[in-house]
Design a protein around this motif. Structure first.
Motif, PDB file in Angstrom:
ATOM      1  N   LEU A  53      32.850  38.442  55.431  1.00 20.17           N
ATOM      2  CA  LEU A  53      33.180  38.844  54.067  1.00 20.17           C
ATOM      3  C   LEU A  53      32.659  37.813  53.066  1.00 20.17           C
ATOM      4  O   LEU A  53      32.153  38.175  51.995  1.00 20.17           O
ATOM      5  N   LEU A  54      32.784  36.543  53.401  1.00 24.12           N
ATOM      6  CA  LEU A  54      32.295  35.483  52.525  1.00 24.12           C
ATOM      7  C   LEU A  54      30.807  35.623  52.257  1.00 24.12           C
ATOM      8  O   LEU A  54      30.355  35.479  51.116  1.00 24.12           O
ATOM      9  N   ALA A  55      30.039  35.921  53.276  1.00 20.25           N
ATOM     10  CA  ALA A  55      28.588  36.061  53.111  1.00 20.25           C
ATOM     11  C   ALA A  55      28.255  37.156  52.102  1.00 20.25           C
ATOM     12  O   ALA A  55      27.343  36.999  51.271  1.00 20.25           O
ATOM     13  N   ASP A  71      35.921  40.005  48.107  1.00 17.69           N
ATOM     14  CA  ASP A  71      35.528  40.868  46.996  1.00 17.69           C
ATOM     15  C   ASP A  71      34.030  40.756  46.735  1.00 17.69           C
ATOM     16  O   ASP A  71      33.391  39.776  47.119  1.00 17.69           O
ATOM     17  N   GLU A  72      33.475  41.771  46.064  1.00 22.63           N
ATOM     18  CA  GLU A  72      32.049  41.768  45.740  1.00 22.63           C
ATOM     19  C   GLU A  72      31.844  42.108  44.275  1.00 22.63           C
ATOM     20  O   GLU A  72      32.423  43.071  43.766  1.00 22.63           O
ATOM     21  N   TRP A  73      31.019  41.315  43.620  1.00 20.47           N
ATOM     22  CA  TRP A  73      30.689  41.555  42.210  1.00 20.47           C
ATOM     23  C   TRP A  73      29.570  42.569  42.072  1.00 20.47           C
ATOM     24  O   TRP A  73      28.640  42.595  42.879  1.00 20.47           O
ATOM     25  N   LEU A  74      29.629  43.361  41.008  1.00 19.75           N
ATOM     26  CA  LEU A  74      28.493  44.201  40.642  1.00 19.75           C
ATOM     27  C   LEU A  74      27.470  43.340  39.885  1.00 19.75           C
ATOM     28  O   LEU A  74      27.834  42.340  39.259  1.00 19.75           O
ATOM     29  N   PRO A  75      26.192  43.708  39.922  1.00 20.80           N
ATOM     30  CA  PRO A  75      25.143  42.834  39.379  1.00 20.80           C
ATOM     31  C   PRO A  75      25.281  42.462  37.904  1.00 20.80           C
ATOM     32  O   PRO A  75      24.859  41.380  37.487  1.00 20.80           O
ATOM     33  N   ALA A  76      25.862  43.332  37.095  1.00 22.91           N
ATOM     34  CA  ALA A  76      25.921  43.078  35.651  1.00 22.91           C
ATOM     35  C   ALA A  76      27.130  42.251  35.218  1.00 22.91           C
ATOM     36  O   ALA A  76      27.298  41.975  34.029  1.00 22.91           O
ATOM     37  N   LYS A  77      27.969  41.837  36.145  1.00 26.66           N
ATOM     38  CA  LYS A  77      29.257  41.237  35.793  1.00 26.66           C
ATOM     39  C   LYS A  77      29.124  40.053  34.837  1.00 26.66           C
ATOM     40  O   LYS A  77      29.712  40.039  33.743  1.00 26.66           O
ATOM     41  N   HIS A 109      42.081  41.708  37.654  1.00 27.28           N
ATOM     42  CA  HIS A 109      42.140  40.996  38.931  1.00 27.28           C
ATOM     43  C   HIS A 109      41.558  39.586  38.786  1.00 27.28           C
ATOM     44  O   HIS A 109      40.653  39.362  37.977  1.00 27.28           O
ATOM     45  N   PRO A 110      42.047  38.601  39.579  1.00 24.34           N
ATOM     46  CA  PRO A 110      41.488  37.246  39.469  1.00 24.34           C
ATOM     47  C   PRO A 110      39.992  37.169  39.726  1.00 24.34           C
ATOM     48  O   PRO A 110      39.308  36.287  39.174  1.00 24.34           O
ATOM     49  N   SER A 111      39.457  38.083  40.528  1.00 21.54           N
ATOM     50  CA  SER A 111      38.010  38.072  40.771  1.00 21.54           C
ATOM     51  C   SER A 111      37.207  38.547  39.574  1.00 21.54           C
ATOM     52  O   SER A 111      35.979  38.517  39.607  1.00 21.54           O
ATOM     53  N   THR A 112      37.894  39.004  38.515  1.00 21.76           N
ATOM     54  CA  THR A 112      37.190  39.392  37.296  1.00 21.76           C
ATOM     55  C   THR A 112      37.212  38.291  36.240  1.00 21.76           C
ATOM     56  O   THR A 112      36.557  38.411  35.209  1.00 21.76           O
ATOM     57  N   PRO A 135      34.473  48.758  35.374  1.00 19.65           N
ATOM     58  CA  PRO A 135      34.663  48.053  36.649  1.00 19.65           C
ATOM     59  C   PRO A 135      33.436  47.220  37.008  1.00 19.65           C
ATOM     60  O   PRO A 135      32.314  47.742  37.030  1.00 19.65           O
ATOM     61  N   LEU A 136      33.650  45.944  37.290  1.00 23.50           N
ATOM     62  CA  LEU A 136      32.548  45.043  37.611  1.00 23.50           C
ATOM     63  C   LEU A 136      32.745  44.318  38.944  1.00 23.50           C
ATOM     64  O   LEU A 136      31.913  43.493  39.319  1.00 23.50           O
ATOM     65  N   VAL A 137      33.829  44.650  39.642  1.00 23.13           N
ATOM     66  CA  VAL A 137      34.135  44.029  40.935  1.00 23.13           C
ATOM     67  C   VAL A 137      34.673  45.088  41.885  1.00 23.13           C
ATOM     68  O   VAL A 137      35.462  45.949  41.481  1.00 23.13           O
ATOM     69  N   THR A 138      34.246  45.021  43.134  1.00 24.27           N
ATOM     70  CA  THR A 138      34.850  45.844  44.180  1.00 24.27           C
ATOM     71  C   THR A 138      35.823  44.979  44.959  1.00 24.27           C
ATOM     72  O   THR A 138      35.448  43.947  45.525  1.00 24.27           O
ATOM     73  N   VAL A 139      37.080  45.392  44.949  1.00 26.38           N
ATOM     74  CA  VAL A 139      38.156  44.628  45.570  1.00 26.38           C
ATOM     75  C   VAL A 139      38.566  45.311  46.866  1.00 26.38           C
ATOM     76  O   VAL A 139      38.908  46.497  46.869  1.00 26.38           O
ATOM     77  N   LEU A 140      38.510  44.560  47.959  1.00 21.86           N
ATOM     78  CA  LEU A 140      38.959  45.087  49.249  1.00 21.86           C
ATOM     79  C   LEU A 140      40.467  44.899  49.321  1.00 21.86           C
ATOM     80  O   LEU A 140      40.962  43.774  49.265  1.00 21.86           O
TER      81      LEU A 140
END
Length: 305
Positions: free
Chosen positions: A20-22, A95-101, A153-156, A201-206
């Motif tokens: 997931l980290l990768a 989590d994964e960011w979208l390119p435009a974040k 979310h904190p990832s945002t 939405p700019l992040v995909t949260v698992l």
């Protein structure tokens, strides 16, 4: 300092989730932002992976060890200490960011002059994806007291380094188990000034099973009680206070502590008879429902209990 494209350091705290980290690192390095994006990977309670280091000027990756309090709070602060960016951002390792974040959020900070920006998320749970987007009025201090606002979310989060080290402050390392450290920090950020929002939405949260706090009910109860003591403003919002008390009641019910669950449920209902968590805690304490079933149903809607 590049006024148009300030440098950004993205802090990824990680613990034993290499695959997931990768993906998280790859998404950070794939940002379409024109400025430098430094990725600071903080290994918390496990050996750092030096093979992740990258030295290219525009998308470097730095690997460090959490030399502060074990857990998410200490790891995030350790990452901030190692960061070089004018802006700091956080990304959970699942989590994964979208390119435009970063492009959109850095632009929003520049437009508004705010110290903090958040965005919406795609919540991925099993084969479902739910999109949740906050509004500016959702991230005021008063609204954050009333509800957790999980869409912010904190990832945002993107924050000016000066504010993180100054008027807002770093992540609280005293919170039991680091549970709710992001919520505590957001409350302080909202109290310090307006939070800017990119309304998409700019992040995909698992969601759900990958959480380090999944079913750690003792830690959850202790941390929530700590937050109530730290933020006396909850007493001015009965609905917000009842929400947190209801979560504590549910945690005790999930632990099988029926007396404590009922005590906290009654406190909850005194503040708000509409707070559903009190009723869920009572049903779990009576063994009419199982805590796991309630949790699964909540996660299926992209929410927690």
């Amino acid at each position: 300092m590049n006024q148009e494209f300030p440098s950004v350091s993205v802090i990824i705290a990680t613990h034993d989730r290499p695959q997931l980290l990768a993906k998280a690192i790859e998404a950070v390095r794939a940002q379409d932002y024109a400025g430098q994006v430094q990725c600071v990977v903080v290994f918390d309670r496990n050996e750092p992976d030096a093979t992740l280091v990258r030295t290219d000027a525009s998308r470097p990756v730095v690997v460090v060890t959490n030399d502060r309090t074990p857990g998410l709070a200490g790891a995030r602060n350790a990452g901030a200490a190692a960061a070089s960016g004018e802006l700091l951002a956080f990304c959970d390792d699942d989590d994964e960011w979208l390119p435009a974040k970063l492009r959109l959020q850095a632009g929003r900070l520049a437009e508004t002059g705010a110290d903090v920006a958040v965005s919406g998320i795609h919540v991925s749970y099993g084969d479902k994806t739910i999109t949740r987007v906050p509004r500016p009025e959702d991230v005021t201090h008063a609204e954050l007291l009333r509800r957790r606002v999980m869409e912010a979310h904190p990832s945002t989060v993107v924050v000016r380094r000066t504010a993180f080290l100054g008027k807002i402050g770093q992540v609280d390392e005293e919170i039991p188990g680091s549970y709710g450290e992001d919520y505590d920090w957001m409350l302080r950020a909202a109290a310090a000034g307006p939070i800017a929002v990119v309304p998409e939405p700019l992040v995909t949260v698992l969601w759900g099973q990958t959480s380090h706090f999944n079913r750690k009910w003792r830690t959850i109860s202790d941390a929530l009680q700590y937050l109530l003591h730290k933020h006396p403003a909850f007493a001015d919002d009965p609905r917000g206070l009842a929400r947190v008390q209801g979560q504590i009641a549910f945690a005790h019910a999930a632990l099988g502590e029926r007396s404590a669950a009922r005590t906290w449920a009654l406190r909850t209902l005194r503040n708000s008879w509409r707070e559903r968590r009190a009723y869920l805690a009572l049903l779990v304490s009576l063994r009419v429902l199982s805590a796991d079933r309630v949790l699964r149903l909540a996660h299926a809607t992209g929410r927690g209990v």
